[in-house]
Design a protein around this motif. Structure first.
Motif, PDB file in Angstrom:
ATOM      1  N   GLY A 537       0.784  -1.228   0.000  1.00 33.41           N
ATOM      2  CA  GLY A 537       0.000   0.000   0.000  1.00 33.41           C
ATOM      3  C   GLY A 537       0.812   1.272   0.000  1.00 33.41           C
ATOM      4  O   GLY A 537       0.257   2.359  -0.156  1.00 33.41           O
ATOM      5  N   ARG A 538       2.134   1.157   0.165  1.00 31.10           N
ATOM      6  CA  ARG A 538       2.982   2.349   0.142  1.00 31.10           C
ATOM      7  C   ARG A 538       3.669   2.456  -1.221  1.00 31.10           C
ATOM      8  O   ARG A 538       3.961   1.449  -1.863  1.00 31.10           O
ATOM      9  N   ASN A 648      -9.967   1.807   1.420  1.00 28.91           N
ATOM     10  CA  ASN A 648      -8.688   1.739   0.717  1.00 28.91           C
ATOM     11  C   ASN A 648      -8.792   0.740  -0.433  1.00 28.91           C
ATOM     12  O   ASN A 648      -8.094  -0.269  -0.470  1.00 28.91           O
ATOM     13  N   SER A 649      -9.665   1.013  -1.359  1.00 29.86           N
ATOM     14  CA  SER A 649      -9.847   0.095  -2.486  1.00 29.86           C
ATOM     15  C   SER A 649     -10.265   0.861  -3.726  1.00 29.86           C
ATOM     16  O   SER A 649     -10.761   1.992  -3.654  1.00 29.86           O
ATOM     17  N   LEU A 650     -10.046   0.228  -4.865  1.00 25.17           N
ATOM     18  CA  LEU A 650     -10.551   0.718  -6.145  1.00 25.17           C
ATOM     19  C   LEU A 650     -11.927   0.118  -6.357  1.00 25.17           C
ATOM     20  O   LEU A 650     -12.103  -1.100  -6.279  1.00 25.17           O
ATOM     21  N   GLY A 690      -3.765   2.628  -7.702  1.00 23.27           N
ATOM     22  CA  GLY A 690      -3.692   3.513  -6.552  1.00 23.27           C
ATOM     23  C   GLY A 690      -2.826   2.924  -5.463  1.00 23.27           C
ATOM     24  O   GLY A 690      -2.220   1.861  -5.609  1.00 23.27           O
ATOM     25  N   TYR A 691      -2.766   3.623  -4.336  1.00 21.48           N
ATOM     26  CA  TYR A 691      -2.024   3.148  -3.170  1.00 21.48           C
ATOM     27  C   TYR A 691      -2.692   3.708  -1.925  1.00 21.48           C
ATOM     28  O   TYR A 691      -3.392   4.733  -1.971  1.00 21.48           O
ATOM     29  N   SER A 692      -2.490   3.060  -0.756  1.00 26.50           N
ATOM     30  CA  SER A 692      -3.306   3.359   0.417  1.00 26.50           C
ATOM     31  C   SER A 692      -2.665   4.326   1.399  1.00 26.50           C
ATOM     32  O   SER A 692      -3.363   5.093   2.062  1.00 26.50           O
ATOM     33  N   GLN A 693      -1.346   4.289   1.574  1.00 27.84           N
ATOM     34  CA  GLN A 693      -0.648   5.106   2.567  1.00 27.84           C
ATOM     35  C   GLN A 693      -1.194   4.903   3.985  1.00 27.84           C
ATOM     36  O   GLN A 693      -1.177   5.819   4.800  1.00 27.84           O
ATOM     37  N   THR A 694      -1.706   3.727   4.286  1.00 26.28           N
ATOM     38  CA  THR A 694      -2.259   3.478   5.615  1.00 26.28           C
ATOM     39  C   THR A 694      -1.167   3.596   6.675  1.00 26.28           C
ATOM     40  O   THR A 694      -0.062   3.061   6.508  1.00 26.28           O
ATOM     41  N   SER A 695      -1.472   4.295   7.748  1.00 26.80           N
ATOM     42  CA  SER A 695      -0.539   4.465   8.856  1.00 26.80           C
ATOM     43  C   SER A 695      -1.263   4.171  10.162  1.00 26.80           C
ATOM     44  O   SER A 695      -2.445   3.814  10.170  1.00 26.80           O
ATOM     45  N   ILE A 696      -0.545   4.318  11.270  1.00 26.14           N
ATOM     46  CA  ILE A 696      -1.120   4.013  12.571  1.00 26.14           C
ATOM     47  C   ILE A 696      -0.878   5.187  13.513  1.00 26.14           C
ATOM     48  O   ILE A 696       0.191   5.816  13.483  1.00 26.14           O
ATOM     49  N   SER A 705      -6.301   6.206   7.255  1.00 22.68           N
ATOM     50  CA  SER A 705      -6.342   5.971   5.813  1.00 22.68           C
ATOM     51  C   SER A 705      -6.148   7.267   5.047  1.00 22.68           C
ATOM     52  O   SER A 705      -6.749   8.297   5.382  1.00 22.68           O
ATOM     53  N   ASP A 706      -5.308   7.219   4.031  1.00 19.89           N
ATOM     54  CA  ASP A 706      -5.084   8.375   3.169  1.00 19.89           C
ATOM     55  C   ASP A 706      -4.807   7.887   1.753  1.00 19.89           C
ATOM     56  O   ASP A 706      -3.712   8.077   1.214  1.00 19.89           O
ATOM     57  N   PRO A 707      -5.774   7.220   1.120  1.00 23.32           N
ATOM     58  CA  PRO A 707      -5.526   6.588  -0.182  1.00 23.32           C
ATOM     59  C   PRO A 707      -5.365   7.601  -1.314  1.00 23.32           C
ATOM     60  O   PRO A 707      -5.873   8.727  -1.246  1.00 23.32           O
ATOM     61  N   ARG A 708      -4.663   7.159  -2.354  1.00 25.61           N
ATOM     62  CA  ARG A 708      -4.468   7.955  -3.557  1.00 25.61           C
ATOM     63  C   ARG A 708      -4.870   7.120  -4.773  1.00 25.61           C
ATOM     64  O   ARG A 708      -4.717   5.896  -4.788  1.00 25.61           O
TER      65      ARG A 708
END
Length: 725
Positions: A537-538, A648-650, A690-696, A705-708
């Motif tokens: 996801g990154r 976080n999905s298309l 796309g990509y998710s950029q999921t963090s904690i 969640s900060d998807p692109r």
């Protein structure tokens, strides 16, 4: 250096019907060309596209989009219209696991393992045919195939003189200009062919411009059982970066926005850097020899060399000076540790080697033994061109890293088909592969490289094909493949999770039917992985997915395809791929706001960017000089990481394309044709990547969640005119 298929033809059905043709050997005079192609007796899943099928869909888009309606294929485009930086996934696996060859010679980058199709502008115009093998496939040269292999054969020498012109223009100022020349047969032994092409587009997304200049030349000598070909092809690409995706909010309010090249004052964007570009020049040289040694023996050998050089330049906001080996400076009495800057990352590489195969065929036996040895040498370096308000001594083209990658890749294989009775073929394929890979120097990701790895892989394959009747066929196979980590795997995972080589065991079964009115294929597969690399996801700074090893995972599915031809002027073609793609007992490694790493136990989960369903349908009409087709593609939901979160999905999408064409007589011209293609006929809003950029969140452990996303263009057009003299 880093949508859709034209509706002018239905690739899926052409692929089904093309399975009738054995393209393993091409007769040209008395010479024979032997390749690593699968044939109808090979017990694997594959699709063929011949020259006519490629010509019908080749209107200016890159090759991934010409293949996007084959079973299990999804194509992506950074610019949103299939021109420029494009890629494809097969059965959910990405480009780094798809082995690509031209005339049996590997094209994948030795370090990244991917093929950047942007460097292959209009290569489809110089192809005779193309085969996509799904799964492990047959033994081949170069990077290991973990989802598919794409085997391309360049066009055969034309025996009659001709000149061809193709021009096209469409939405987003997209242009395609192709000029081809064929000398025809000279003195009964020689033939020369050449192509010049230029493709350009403004792109759907802002500033996502593309300029692709390319060439192809070949000279062929043949005499009885000998054929010698000398080929040179390549070109130069220049694209404005569209490597970064956009937020969900931007999808709604400014869908074409491209954040690359932003110049900021604080958090405010005040402009865009004009030279946020990627420039790369690549040229290939091949010498191909095929020699009939005796009635049952044929030799194929080739030498190859590829040279590449280029760079990408970008404006970076508020970067730490120490990361660029620059001292801090005082501005108005305040120490500046960060500043805006312009950097350029460059590379120059050489890839060369030799391959050879010997084929013996008599009665029940068809045996091929082959080997290849390839060497890669690549220099990578980065320079700082400018620093905002810098008061220190900035040397021109200040260099802040340099490293060299070298790789030796050798393989040897024996492949045999044995037909004990007329209706049964037994298949075996044994390959040994050696890889030696070293990186020396520094990079912007790692202070000092210490990569020095050797790999020894044994890849066996076994199977059988049973011709139940002349119309019905069954096949089954099991194959093992291994694949070494890429350069990015070593650079992105060097701290706590050292990359490991992958192993795949691929089980395939299938049924084929060929009749006068309709044809059908049904295939099932179970791909069992050990240490598979999957996207987490990154993304890195140049839009490449960051991947990590997962211990146990699998992909299982069924692929159906068919064509119905009730009358001469109508064809109905369709294919459906249904799959389950799972990681067993997954553990995610997530970062908090201070870049601290945290483990999150997830358990069994869906593999990122692996749709569970993909469907293609095409209605094709042809009457005299007129033809038309309507193609529809559906792709199911794709998760951007392995956490299986809907946000976080298309979203699943369904998109259609319409093509109409007409050929007509024209004085002084052998052939003339015009066509018009309407992409995304119903103006569907959809995204293919796309990509998710999921963090904690460090304090609470909450997932953030900060998807692109990479948006695709709405309804747009392309017109083409072709003339042959």
């Amino acid at each position: 250096m880093k949508t859709f298929v034209l509706a002018g033809a239905c690739v899926a059905a052409t692929a089904v019907s093309a399975q009738e043709v054995d393209t393993t050997r091409v007769n040209l005079g008395e010479a024979q060309v032997v390749t690593n192609r699968a044939t109808r007796k090979t017990p694997i899943a594959f699709s063929n596209l011949n020259r006519a099928a490629l010509a019908q869909v080749n209107k200016g888009q890159d090759i991934p989009f010409l293949l996007s309606t084959l079973p299990g294929v999804v194509a992506t485009s950074d610019a949103g219209n299939g021109v420029g930086y494009t890629a494809l996934r097969v059965r959910g696996t990405d480009a780094t696991r798809i082995n690509v060859t031209a005339n049996g010679i590997p094209l994948n980058d030795a370090e990244s393992h991917g093929l950047f199709w942007v460097n292959m502008g209009d290569f489809a115009s110089s192809l005779n045919d193309l085969q996509v093998q799904r799964g492990v496939g047959t033994s081949t040269n170069g990077a290991g195939a973990f989802g598919a292999s794409i085997n391309m054969g360049t066009e055969r020498p034309a025996l009659l003189p001709a000149t061809e012109v193709n021009v096209g223009y469409g939405s987003f100022n997209t242009t395609k200009n192709t000029l081809k020349f064929h000398s025809g047969l000279l003195n009964n032994h020689w033939a020369f062919d050449a192509r010049l092409s230029y493709i350009a587009s403004d792109g759907y997304r802002d500033r996502a411009t593309t300029q692709l200049g390319s060439y192809f030349t070949q000279g062929t000598y043949f005499n009885g059982g000998t054929m010698l070909q000398l080929l040179a092809f390549g070109g130069k690409e220049k694209t404005y970066h569209a490597w970064d995706g956009i937020s969900r909010d931007d999808l709604k309010h400014r869908r074409t926005y491209n954040p690359n090249g932003e110049i900021k004052e604080g958090k405010k964007v005040v402009g865009f850097y004009d030279d946020q570009t990627d420039v790369y020049f690549q040229q290939h040289a091949q010498a191909l020899l095929t020699q009939r040694l005796a009635p049952r023996w044929n030799l194929s050998a080739a030498l190859h060399y590829t040279y590449g050089t280029g760079y990408y330049e970008e404006y970076k906001n508020q970067r730490k000076l120490k990361d660029y080996k620059l001292p801090t400076f005082l501005l108005n009495g305040i120490e500046q540790k960060q500043s805006d800057l312009i950097r350029r990352k460059a590379l120059e590489n050489h890839f060369f080697g030799a391959i050879a195969s010997l084929n013996y065929k008599e009665a029940a036996w068809d045996i091929t033994a082959g080997m290849g040895l390839n060497r890669y040498e690549g220099d990578h370096y980065g320079r700082v061109l400018w620093v905002k308000n810098y008061l220190g001594n900035l040397r021109p083209k200040h260099e802040y890293y340099r490293n060299t990658g070298t790789k030796t890749d050798g393989n040897a294989y024996v492949r045999a088909n044995f037909t004990p009775v007329e209706s049964l073929n037994l298949f075996a394929d044994m390959q040994y592969r050696f890889i030696g890979y070293k990186i020396e120097g520094t990079s912007d990701k790692k202070a000092v490289h210490d990569t020095n790895e050797n790999f020894h892989f044994f890849n066996p394959k076994f199977g059988a094909t049973w011709n139940v009747t002349t119309d019905h066929q069954l096949y089954a196979s099991v194959a093992v493949a291994h694949r070494e980590p890429t350069r990015n795997n070593y650079e992105e995972n060097f701290s706590n999770h050292a990359p490991r080589a992958e192993r795949l065991t691929d089980f395939e079964v299938g049924y084929r039917y060929t009749g006068a009115k309709w044809e059908a294929n049904v295939g099932g597969y179970y791909m069992l992985y050990r240490d598979q690399f999957v996207a987490n996801g990154r993304y890195n700074e140049i839009g490449e997915a960051i991947v990590e090893n997962v211990k146990d995972s699998y992909r299982a599915g069924i692929e159906l395809s068919g064509v119905w031809k009730p009358v001469q002027w109508f064809r109905w073609e369709a294919n459906l791929a249904l799959s389950t793609n799972r990681i067993k007992d997954y553990t995610a490694y997530l970062y908090d706001e201070d870049y601290g790493e945290h483990e999150r136990k997830v358990g069994n989960t869906t593999i990122a960017l692996s749709p569970g369903a993909a469907f293609n349908n095409c209605f094709a009409f042809r009457h005299r000089r007129f033809e038309a087709s309507l193609t529809t593609q559906y792709v199911g939901r794709q998760y951007l990481d392995n956490l299986e979160m809907k946000e976080n999905s298309l979203e699943a999408y369904c998109v259609s394309h319409l093509n109409v064409g007409y050929s007509f007589p024209l004085r002084g011209v052998k052939e003339a044709s015009i066509s018009a293609t309407v992409y995304n006929l119903f103006n569907t809003k959809y995204e293919t990547n796309g990509y998710s950029q999921t963090s904690i969140e460090k304090a609470t452990g909450k997932l953030l969640s900060d998807p692109r996303f990479y948006p695709m263009a709405g309804t747009h057009l392309m017109f083409n005119l072709g003339l042959k003299f």
